[in-house]
Write a protein that holds these residues in place. Sequence first.
Motif, mmCIF file in Angstrom:
data_model
loop_
_atom_site.group_PDB
_atom_site.id
_atom_site.type_symbol
_atom_site.label_atom_id
_atom_site.label_comp_id
_atom_site.label_asym_id
_atom_site.label_seq_id
_atom_site.Cartn_x
_atom_site.Cartn_y
_atom_site.Cartn_z
ATOM 1 N N UNK A 22 0.809 -1.217 0.000
ATOM 2 C CA UNK A 22 0.000 0.000 0.000
ATOM 3 C C UNK A 22 0.843 1.268 0.000
ATOM 4 N N UNK A 23 2.155 1.113 -0.065
ATOM 5 C CA UNK A 23 2.993 2.294 -0.111
ATOM 6 C C UNK A 23 3.849 2.458 1.124
ATOM 7 N N UNK A 24 4.238 3.684 1.396
ATOM 8 C CA UNK A 24 5.174 3.972 2.481
ATOM 9 C C UNK A 24 4.617 3.570 3.841
ATOM 10 N N UNK A 25 3.392 3.996 4.141
ATOM 11 C CA UNK A 25 2.764 3.672 5.415
ATOM 12 C C UNK A 25 1.695 2.608 5.206
ATOM 13 N N UNK A 26 1.725 1.561 6.028
ATOM 14 C CA UNK A 26 0.700 0.519 5.984
ATOM 15 C C UNK A 26 0.310 0.158 7.408
ATOM 16 N N UNK A 27 -0.952 -0.123 7.627
ATOM 17 C CA UNK A 27 -1.400 -0.601 8.924
ATOM 18 C C UNK A 27 -1.349 -2.115 8.942
ATOM 19 N N UNK A 28 -0.410 -2.659 9.700
ATOM 20 C CA UNK A 28 -0.355 -4.111 9.863
ATOM 21 C C UNK A 28 -1.525 -4.579 10.712
ATOM 22 N N UNK A 29 -1.773 -3.849 11.778
ATOM 23 C CA UNK A 29 -2.950 -4.027 12.622
ATOM 24 C C UNK A 29 -3.404 -2.621 12.988
ATOM 25 N N UNK A 30 -4.545 -2.462 13.631
ATOM 26 C CA UNK A 30 -4.967 -1.108 14.013
ATOM 27 C C UNK A 30 -3.984 -0.383 14.929
ATOM 28 N N UNK A 31 -3.010 -1.129 15.519
ATOM 29 C CA UNK A 31 -2.079 -0.523 16.472
ATOM 30 C C UNK A 31 -0.613 -0.720 16.108
ATOM 31 N N UNK A 32 -0.359 -1.270 14.923
ATOM 32 C CA UNK A 32 0.997 -1.423 14.397
ATOM 33 C C UNK A 32 1.091 -0.729 13.048
ATOM 34 N N UNK A 33 2.053 0.188 12.931
ATOM 35 C CA UNK A 33 2.301 0.860 11.661
ATOM 36 C C UNK A 33 3.548 0.274 11.018
ATOM 37 N N UNK A 34 3.411 -0.185 9.773
ATOM 38 C CA UNK A 34 4.562 -0.628 8.997
ATOM 39 C C UNK A 34 4.987 0.508 8.078
#
Length: 234
Positions: A22-34
Amino acid sequence: MTEQRYSINEFIEETKQEDKEQGLFELETPRFLEVNVNGDVWAKAGSMVSYRGNIKFVREGILEHGIGKLFKKAFTGEGTSLMKASGCGKLYLADNGKKISILNLNNESIFVNGNNLLAFESELNWDIKLMKRVAGMLAGGLFNVKMGGVGMVAITTHYEPLTLLVSPNNPVFTDPNATVAWSGNLQPEFVTDISFKTFLGRGSGESIQMKFEGDGFVVVQPYEETYFTQPSSS
């Protein structure tokens, strides 16, 4: 309540990291940012949970963003520091289990409470904004960061955020401790109401409210942040 019992393979399958592309920022879970780092990204110091690849971390330098921002940070008593993640790899960020929202700015601007800022693209313009101080308002003070330009910013909230629309004839009042962000065209002011002193501002000791007038939006959370006064040197 259903017990969550897994075999090792089931647990791995249920919780493993997935590439969503999904690009630079992705939500792995609602509380983890990849963060798919390929260059520089700014993040809240201490928010790194894990990473892979060739990523170097540098704490925000004393003159990293110029003497103007340094002066503002010292003047406001701002306690949130930034770190720069540079290189190429995958970076995982979190902040005390808060819910993460990714905002994609398209030549727009937004103010974010410093305590709710998790990460942002280095291409974004940003500046610390001084707010009108009210004696005894909040221990440790309150500051915000104005983000603008084209790029992504990740903000955090305790539980689900609520966005309130502001219109010229319908101002919005908020508790400063629960205020997360607002549109860049709004200029809030602090107001007091002694009659509400025993009902509002649990941590402030006064009935301090933020008043938003104009045309825009305000984001609040169902939680009051606690601000601490930094110990003075003696």
